[in-house]
Design a protein around this motif. Structure first.
Motif, short mmCIF file in Angstrom:
data_model
loop_
_atom_site.label_atom_id
_atom_site.label_comp_id
_atom_site.label_asym_id
_atom_site.label_seq_id
_atom_site.Cartn_x
_atom_site.Cartn_y
_atom_site.Cartn_z
N PRO A 196 1.15 -1.34 0.24
CA PRO A 196 -0.19 -0.14 -0.25
C PRO A 196 0.51 0.91 -0.07
CG PRO A 196 -0.66 -1.33 1.33
CD PRO A 196 0.49 -1.86 1.52
N LEU A 197 0.36 2.39 -0.31
CA LEU A 197 0.31 3.70 -0.48
C LEU A 197 0.62 4.69 0.06
CD1 LEU A 197 1.86 2.95 -4.37
CD2 LEU A 197 3.56 3.11 -2.15
N PHE A 198 0.39 5.38 0.67
CA PHE A 198 0.39 6.31 1.65
C PHE A 198 0.41 7.87 1.26
CE2 PHE A 198 -2.40 2.87 3.58
CZ PHE A 198 -1.50 2.47 3.89
N GLY A 199 -0.21 8.95 1.29
CA GLY A 199 -0.01 10.01 0.87
C GLY A 199 0.62 10.37 -0.13
N ILE A 200 0.12 9.53 -1.40
CA ILE A 200 0.41 10.14 -1.99
C ILE A 200 -0.11 11.43 -2.88
CG2 ILE A 200 0.53 10.09 -4.64
CD1 ILE A 200 -0.11 7.50 -4.19
N ARG A 201 0.81 12.57 -3.07
CA ARG A 201 1.21 13.71 -3.84
C ARG A 201 1.41 14.19 -4.96
NH1 ARG A 201 4.58 18.89 -2.42
NH2 ARG A 201 3.13 20.38 -3.34
N LEU A 202 0.72 14.36 -6.00
CA LEU A 202 1.01 15.11 -7.35
C LEU A 202 1.25 16.31 -7.55
CD1 LEU A 202 -2.17 13.52 -9.07
CD2 LEU A 202 0.03 11.72 -8.55
N LEU A 203 2.85 16.24 -7.82
CA LEU A 203 3.41 17.95 -9.11
C LEU A 203 2.96 17.44 -10.85
CD1 LEU A 203 6.30 18.07 -6.73
CD2 LEU A 203 4.06 19.63 -6.11
N LEU A 204 2.56 18.82 -11.12
CA LEU A 204 2.37 19.03 -12.54
C LEU A 204 3.92 20.00 -12.77
CD1 LEU A 204 0.99 18.52 -14.90
CD2 LEU A 204 0.01 20.70 -14.52
N THR A 205 4.32 19.86 -13.39
CA THR A 205 5.86 20.44 -13.15
C THR A 205 5.95 20.68 -15.07
OG1 THR A 205 7.46 18.09 -13.88
CG2 THR A 205 6.43 19.64 -11.03
N GLY A 206 7.11 21.35 -15.22
CA GLY A 206 7.68 21.37 -16.96
C GLY A 206 8.90 20.62 -17.37
N ALA A 207 8.38 20.02 -18.53
CA ALA A 207 9.15 18.81 -18.64
C ALA A 207 11.01 19.50 -18.87
CB ALA A 207 9.04 17.82 -19.95
N ALA A 208 10.88 20.43 -19.45
CA ALA A 208 11.94 21.01 -19.80
C ALA A 208 13.28 21.48 -18.26
CB ALA A 208 12.05 22.17 -20.79
N TYR A 236 -2.70 13.90 -2.27
CA TYR A 236 -2.63 13.37 -0.48
C TYR A 236 -3.66 12.21 -0.43
CZ TYR A 236 0.32 17.19 0.54
OH TYR A 236 1.57 18.45 0.04
N PHE A 237 -3.76 11.45 -1.74
CA PHE A 237 -4.77 10.14 -1.34
C PHE A 237 -3.88 8.92 -1.42
CE2 PHE A 237 -3.53 11.44 -6.41
CZ PHE A 237 -3.57 9.65 -6.39
N SER A 238 -4.19 7.81 -0.95
CA SER A 238 -3.73 6.61 -0.62
C SER A 238 -3.72 5.88 -1.29
CB SER A 238 -3.94 6.24 0.75
OG SER A 238 -3.87 6.89 1.82
N LEU A 239 -2.96 4.39 -2.02
CA LEU A 239 -3.93 3.63 -2.94
C LEU A 239 -3.60 2.17 -1.97
CD1 LEU A 239 -2.89 4.65 -6.45
CD2 LEU A 239 -4.67 4.72 -5.47
N MET A 240 -3.94 1.04 -2.49
CA MET A 240 -4.26 -0.28 -1.96
C MET A 240 -3.50 -1.38 -2.44
SD MET A 240 -4.73 0.28 1.38
CE MET A 240 -4.68 -1.99 1.86
N ASN A 241 -2.85 -2.07 -3.06
CA ASN A 241 -2.23 -2.63 -4.25
C ASN A 241 -3.86 -3.31 -5.37
OD1 ASN A 241 -0.33 -3.82 -2.66
ND2 ASN A 241 -0.78 -5.65 -1.49
N GLY A 242 -3.37 -3.37 -6.93
CA GLY A 242 -3.59 -3.39 -7.28
C GLY A 242 -4.46 -2.05 -7.72
N GLU A 243 -5.37 -1.05 -6.73
CA GLU A 243 -5.78 0.07 -6.80
C GLU A 243 -5.64 0.91 -7.63
OE1 GLU A 243 -8.95 2.83 -3.70
OE2 GLU A 243 -6.58 1.60 -3.30
N THR A 244 -5.90 1.36 -7.99
CA THR A 244 -5.94 2.49 -9.34
C THR A 244 -6.76 3.99 -8.93
OG1 THR A 244 -7.74 1.77 -11.22
CG2 THR A 244 -5.36 0.90 -11.16
N LYS A 245 -6.90 4.94 -9.13
CA LYS A 245 -7.20 6.17 -9.37
C LYS A 245 -6.63 7.34 -10.73
CE LYS A 245 -7.99 9.71 -5.57
NZ LYS A 245 -9.34 9.40 -5.20
N THR A 246 -8.77 7.87 -10.98
CA THR A 246 -8.27 8.70 -11.86
C THR A 246 -8.27 9.87 -11.36
OG1 THR A 246 -9.04 7.42 -13.46
CG2 THR A 246 -9.00 9.33 -14.24
N VAL A 247 -7.08 11.23 -11.70
CA VAL A 247 -7.40 12.31 -11.47
C VAL A 247 -7.48 13.59 -12.30
CG1 VAL A 247 -6.09 14.05 -9.63
CG2 VAL A 247 -6.00 12.14 -9.27
N THR A 248 -8.02 14.28 -12.44
CA THR A 248 -8.01 15.67 -13.07
C THR A 248 -7.98 17.07 -12.90
OG1 THR A 248 -10.16 15.86 -12.86
CG2 THR A 248 -10.02 14.43 -14.77
#
Length: 65
Positions: free
Chosen positions: A2-14, A28-40
């Motif tokens: 399981p992964l806890f406290g996942i934080r996403l960042l949008l960054t410039g490629a260059a 800041y969400f968590s995922l259990m084994n095999g779980e997926t999540k869609t974030v817009t």
């Protein structure tokens, strides 16, 4: 594992700088084994530039059994 406290960042490629403002449907969400999540993400495409963007995730805490 399981992964806890996942934080996403949008960054410039260059340059790797964070693109702001960026509004995430979830962060800041968590995922259990095999779980997926869609974030817009809403952001100003003019802030991206010609080199594109990257979506990075940071794991704050991992749990091992």
């Amino acid at each position: 594992m399981p992964l806890f406290g996942i934080r996403l960042l949008l960054t410039g490629a260059a340059d790797g700088k964070q693109i702001l403002p960026a509004i995430f449907s979830d962060n800041y969400f968590s995922l259990m084994n095999g779980e997926t999540k869609t974030v817009t993400i809403e952001f100003d495409s003019n802030a991206v530039g010609k080199d594109g963007l990257n979506l990075r995730q940071n794991r704050l805490t991992t749990y091992r059994t």
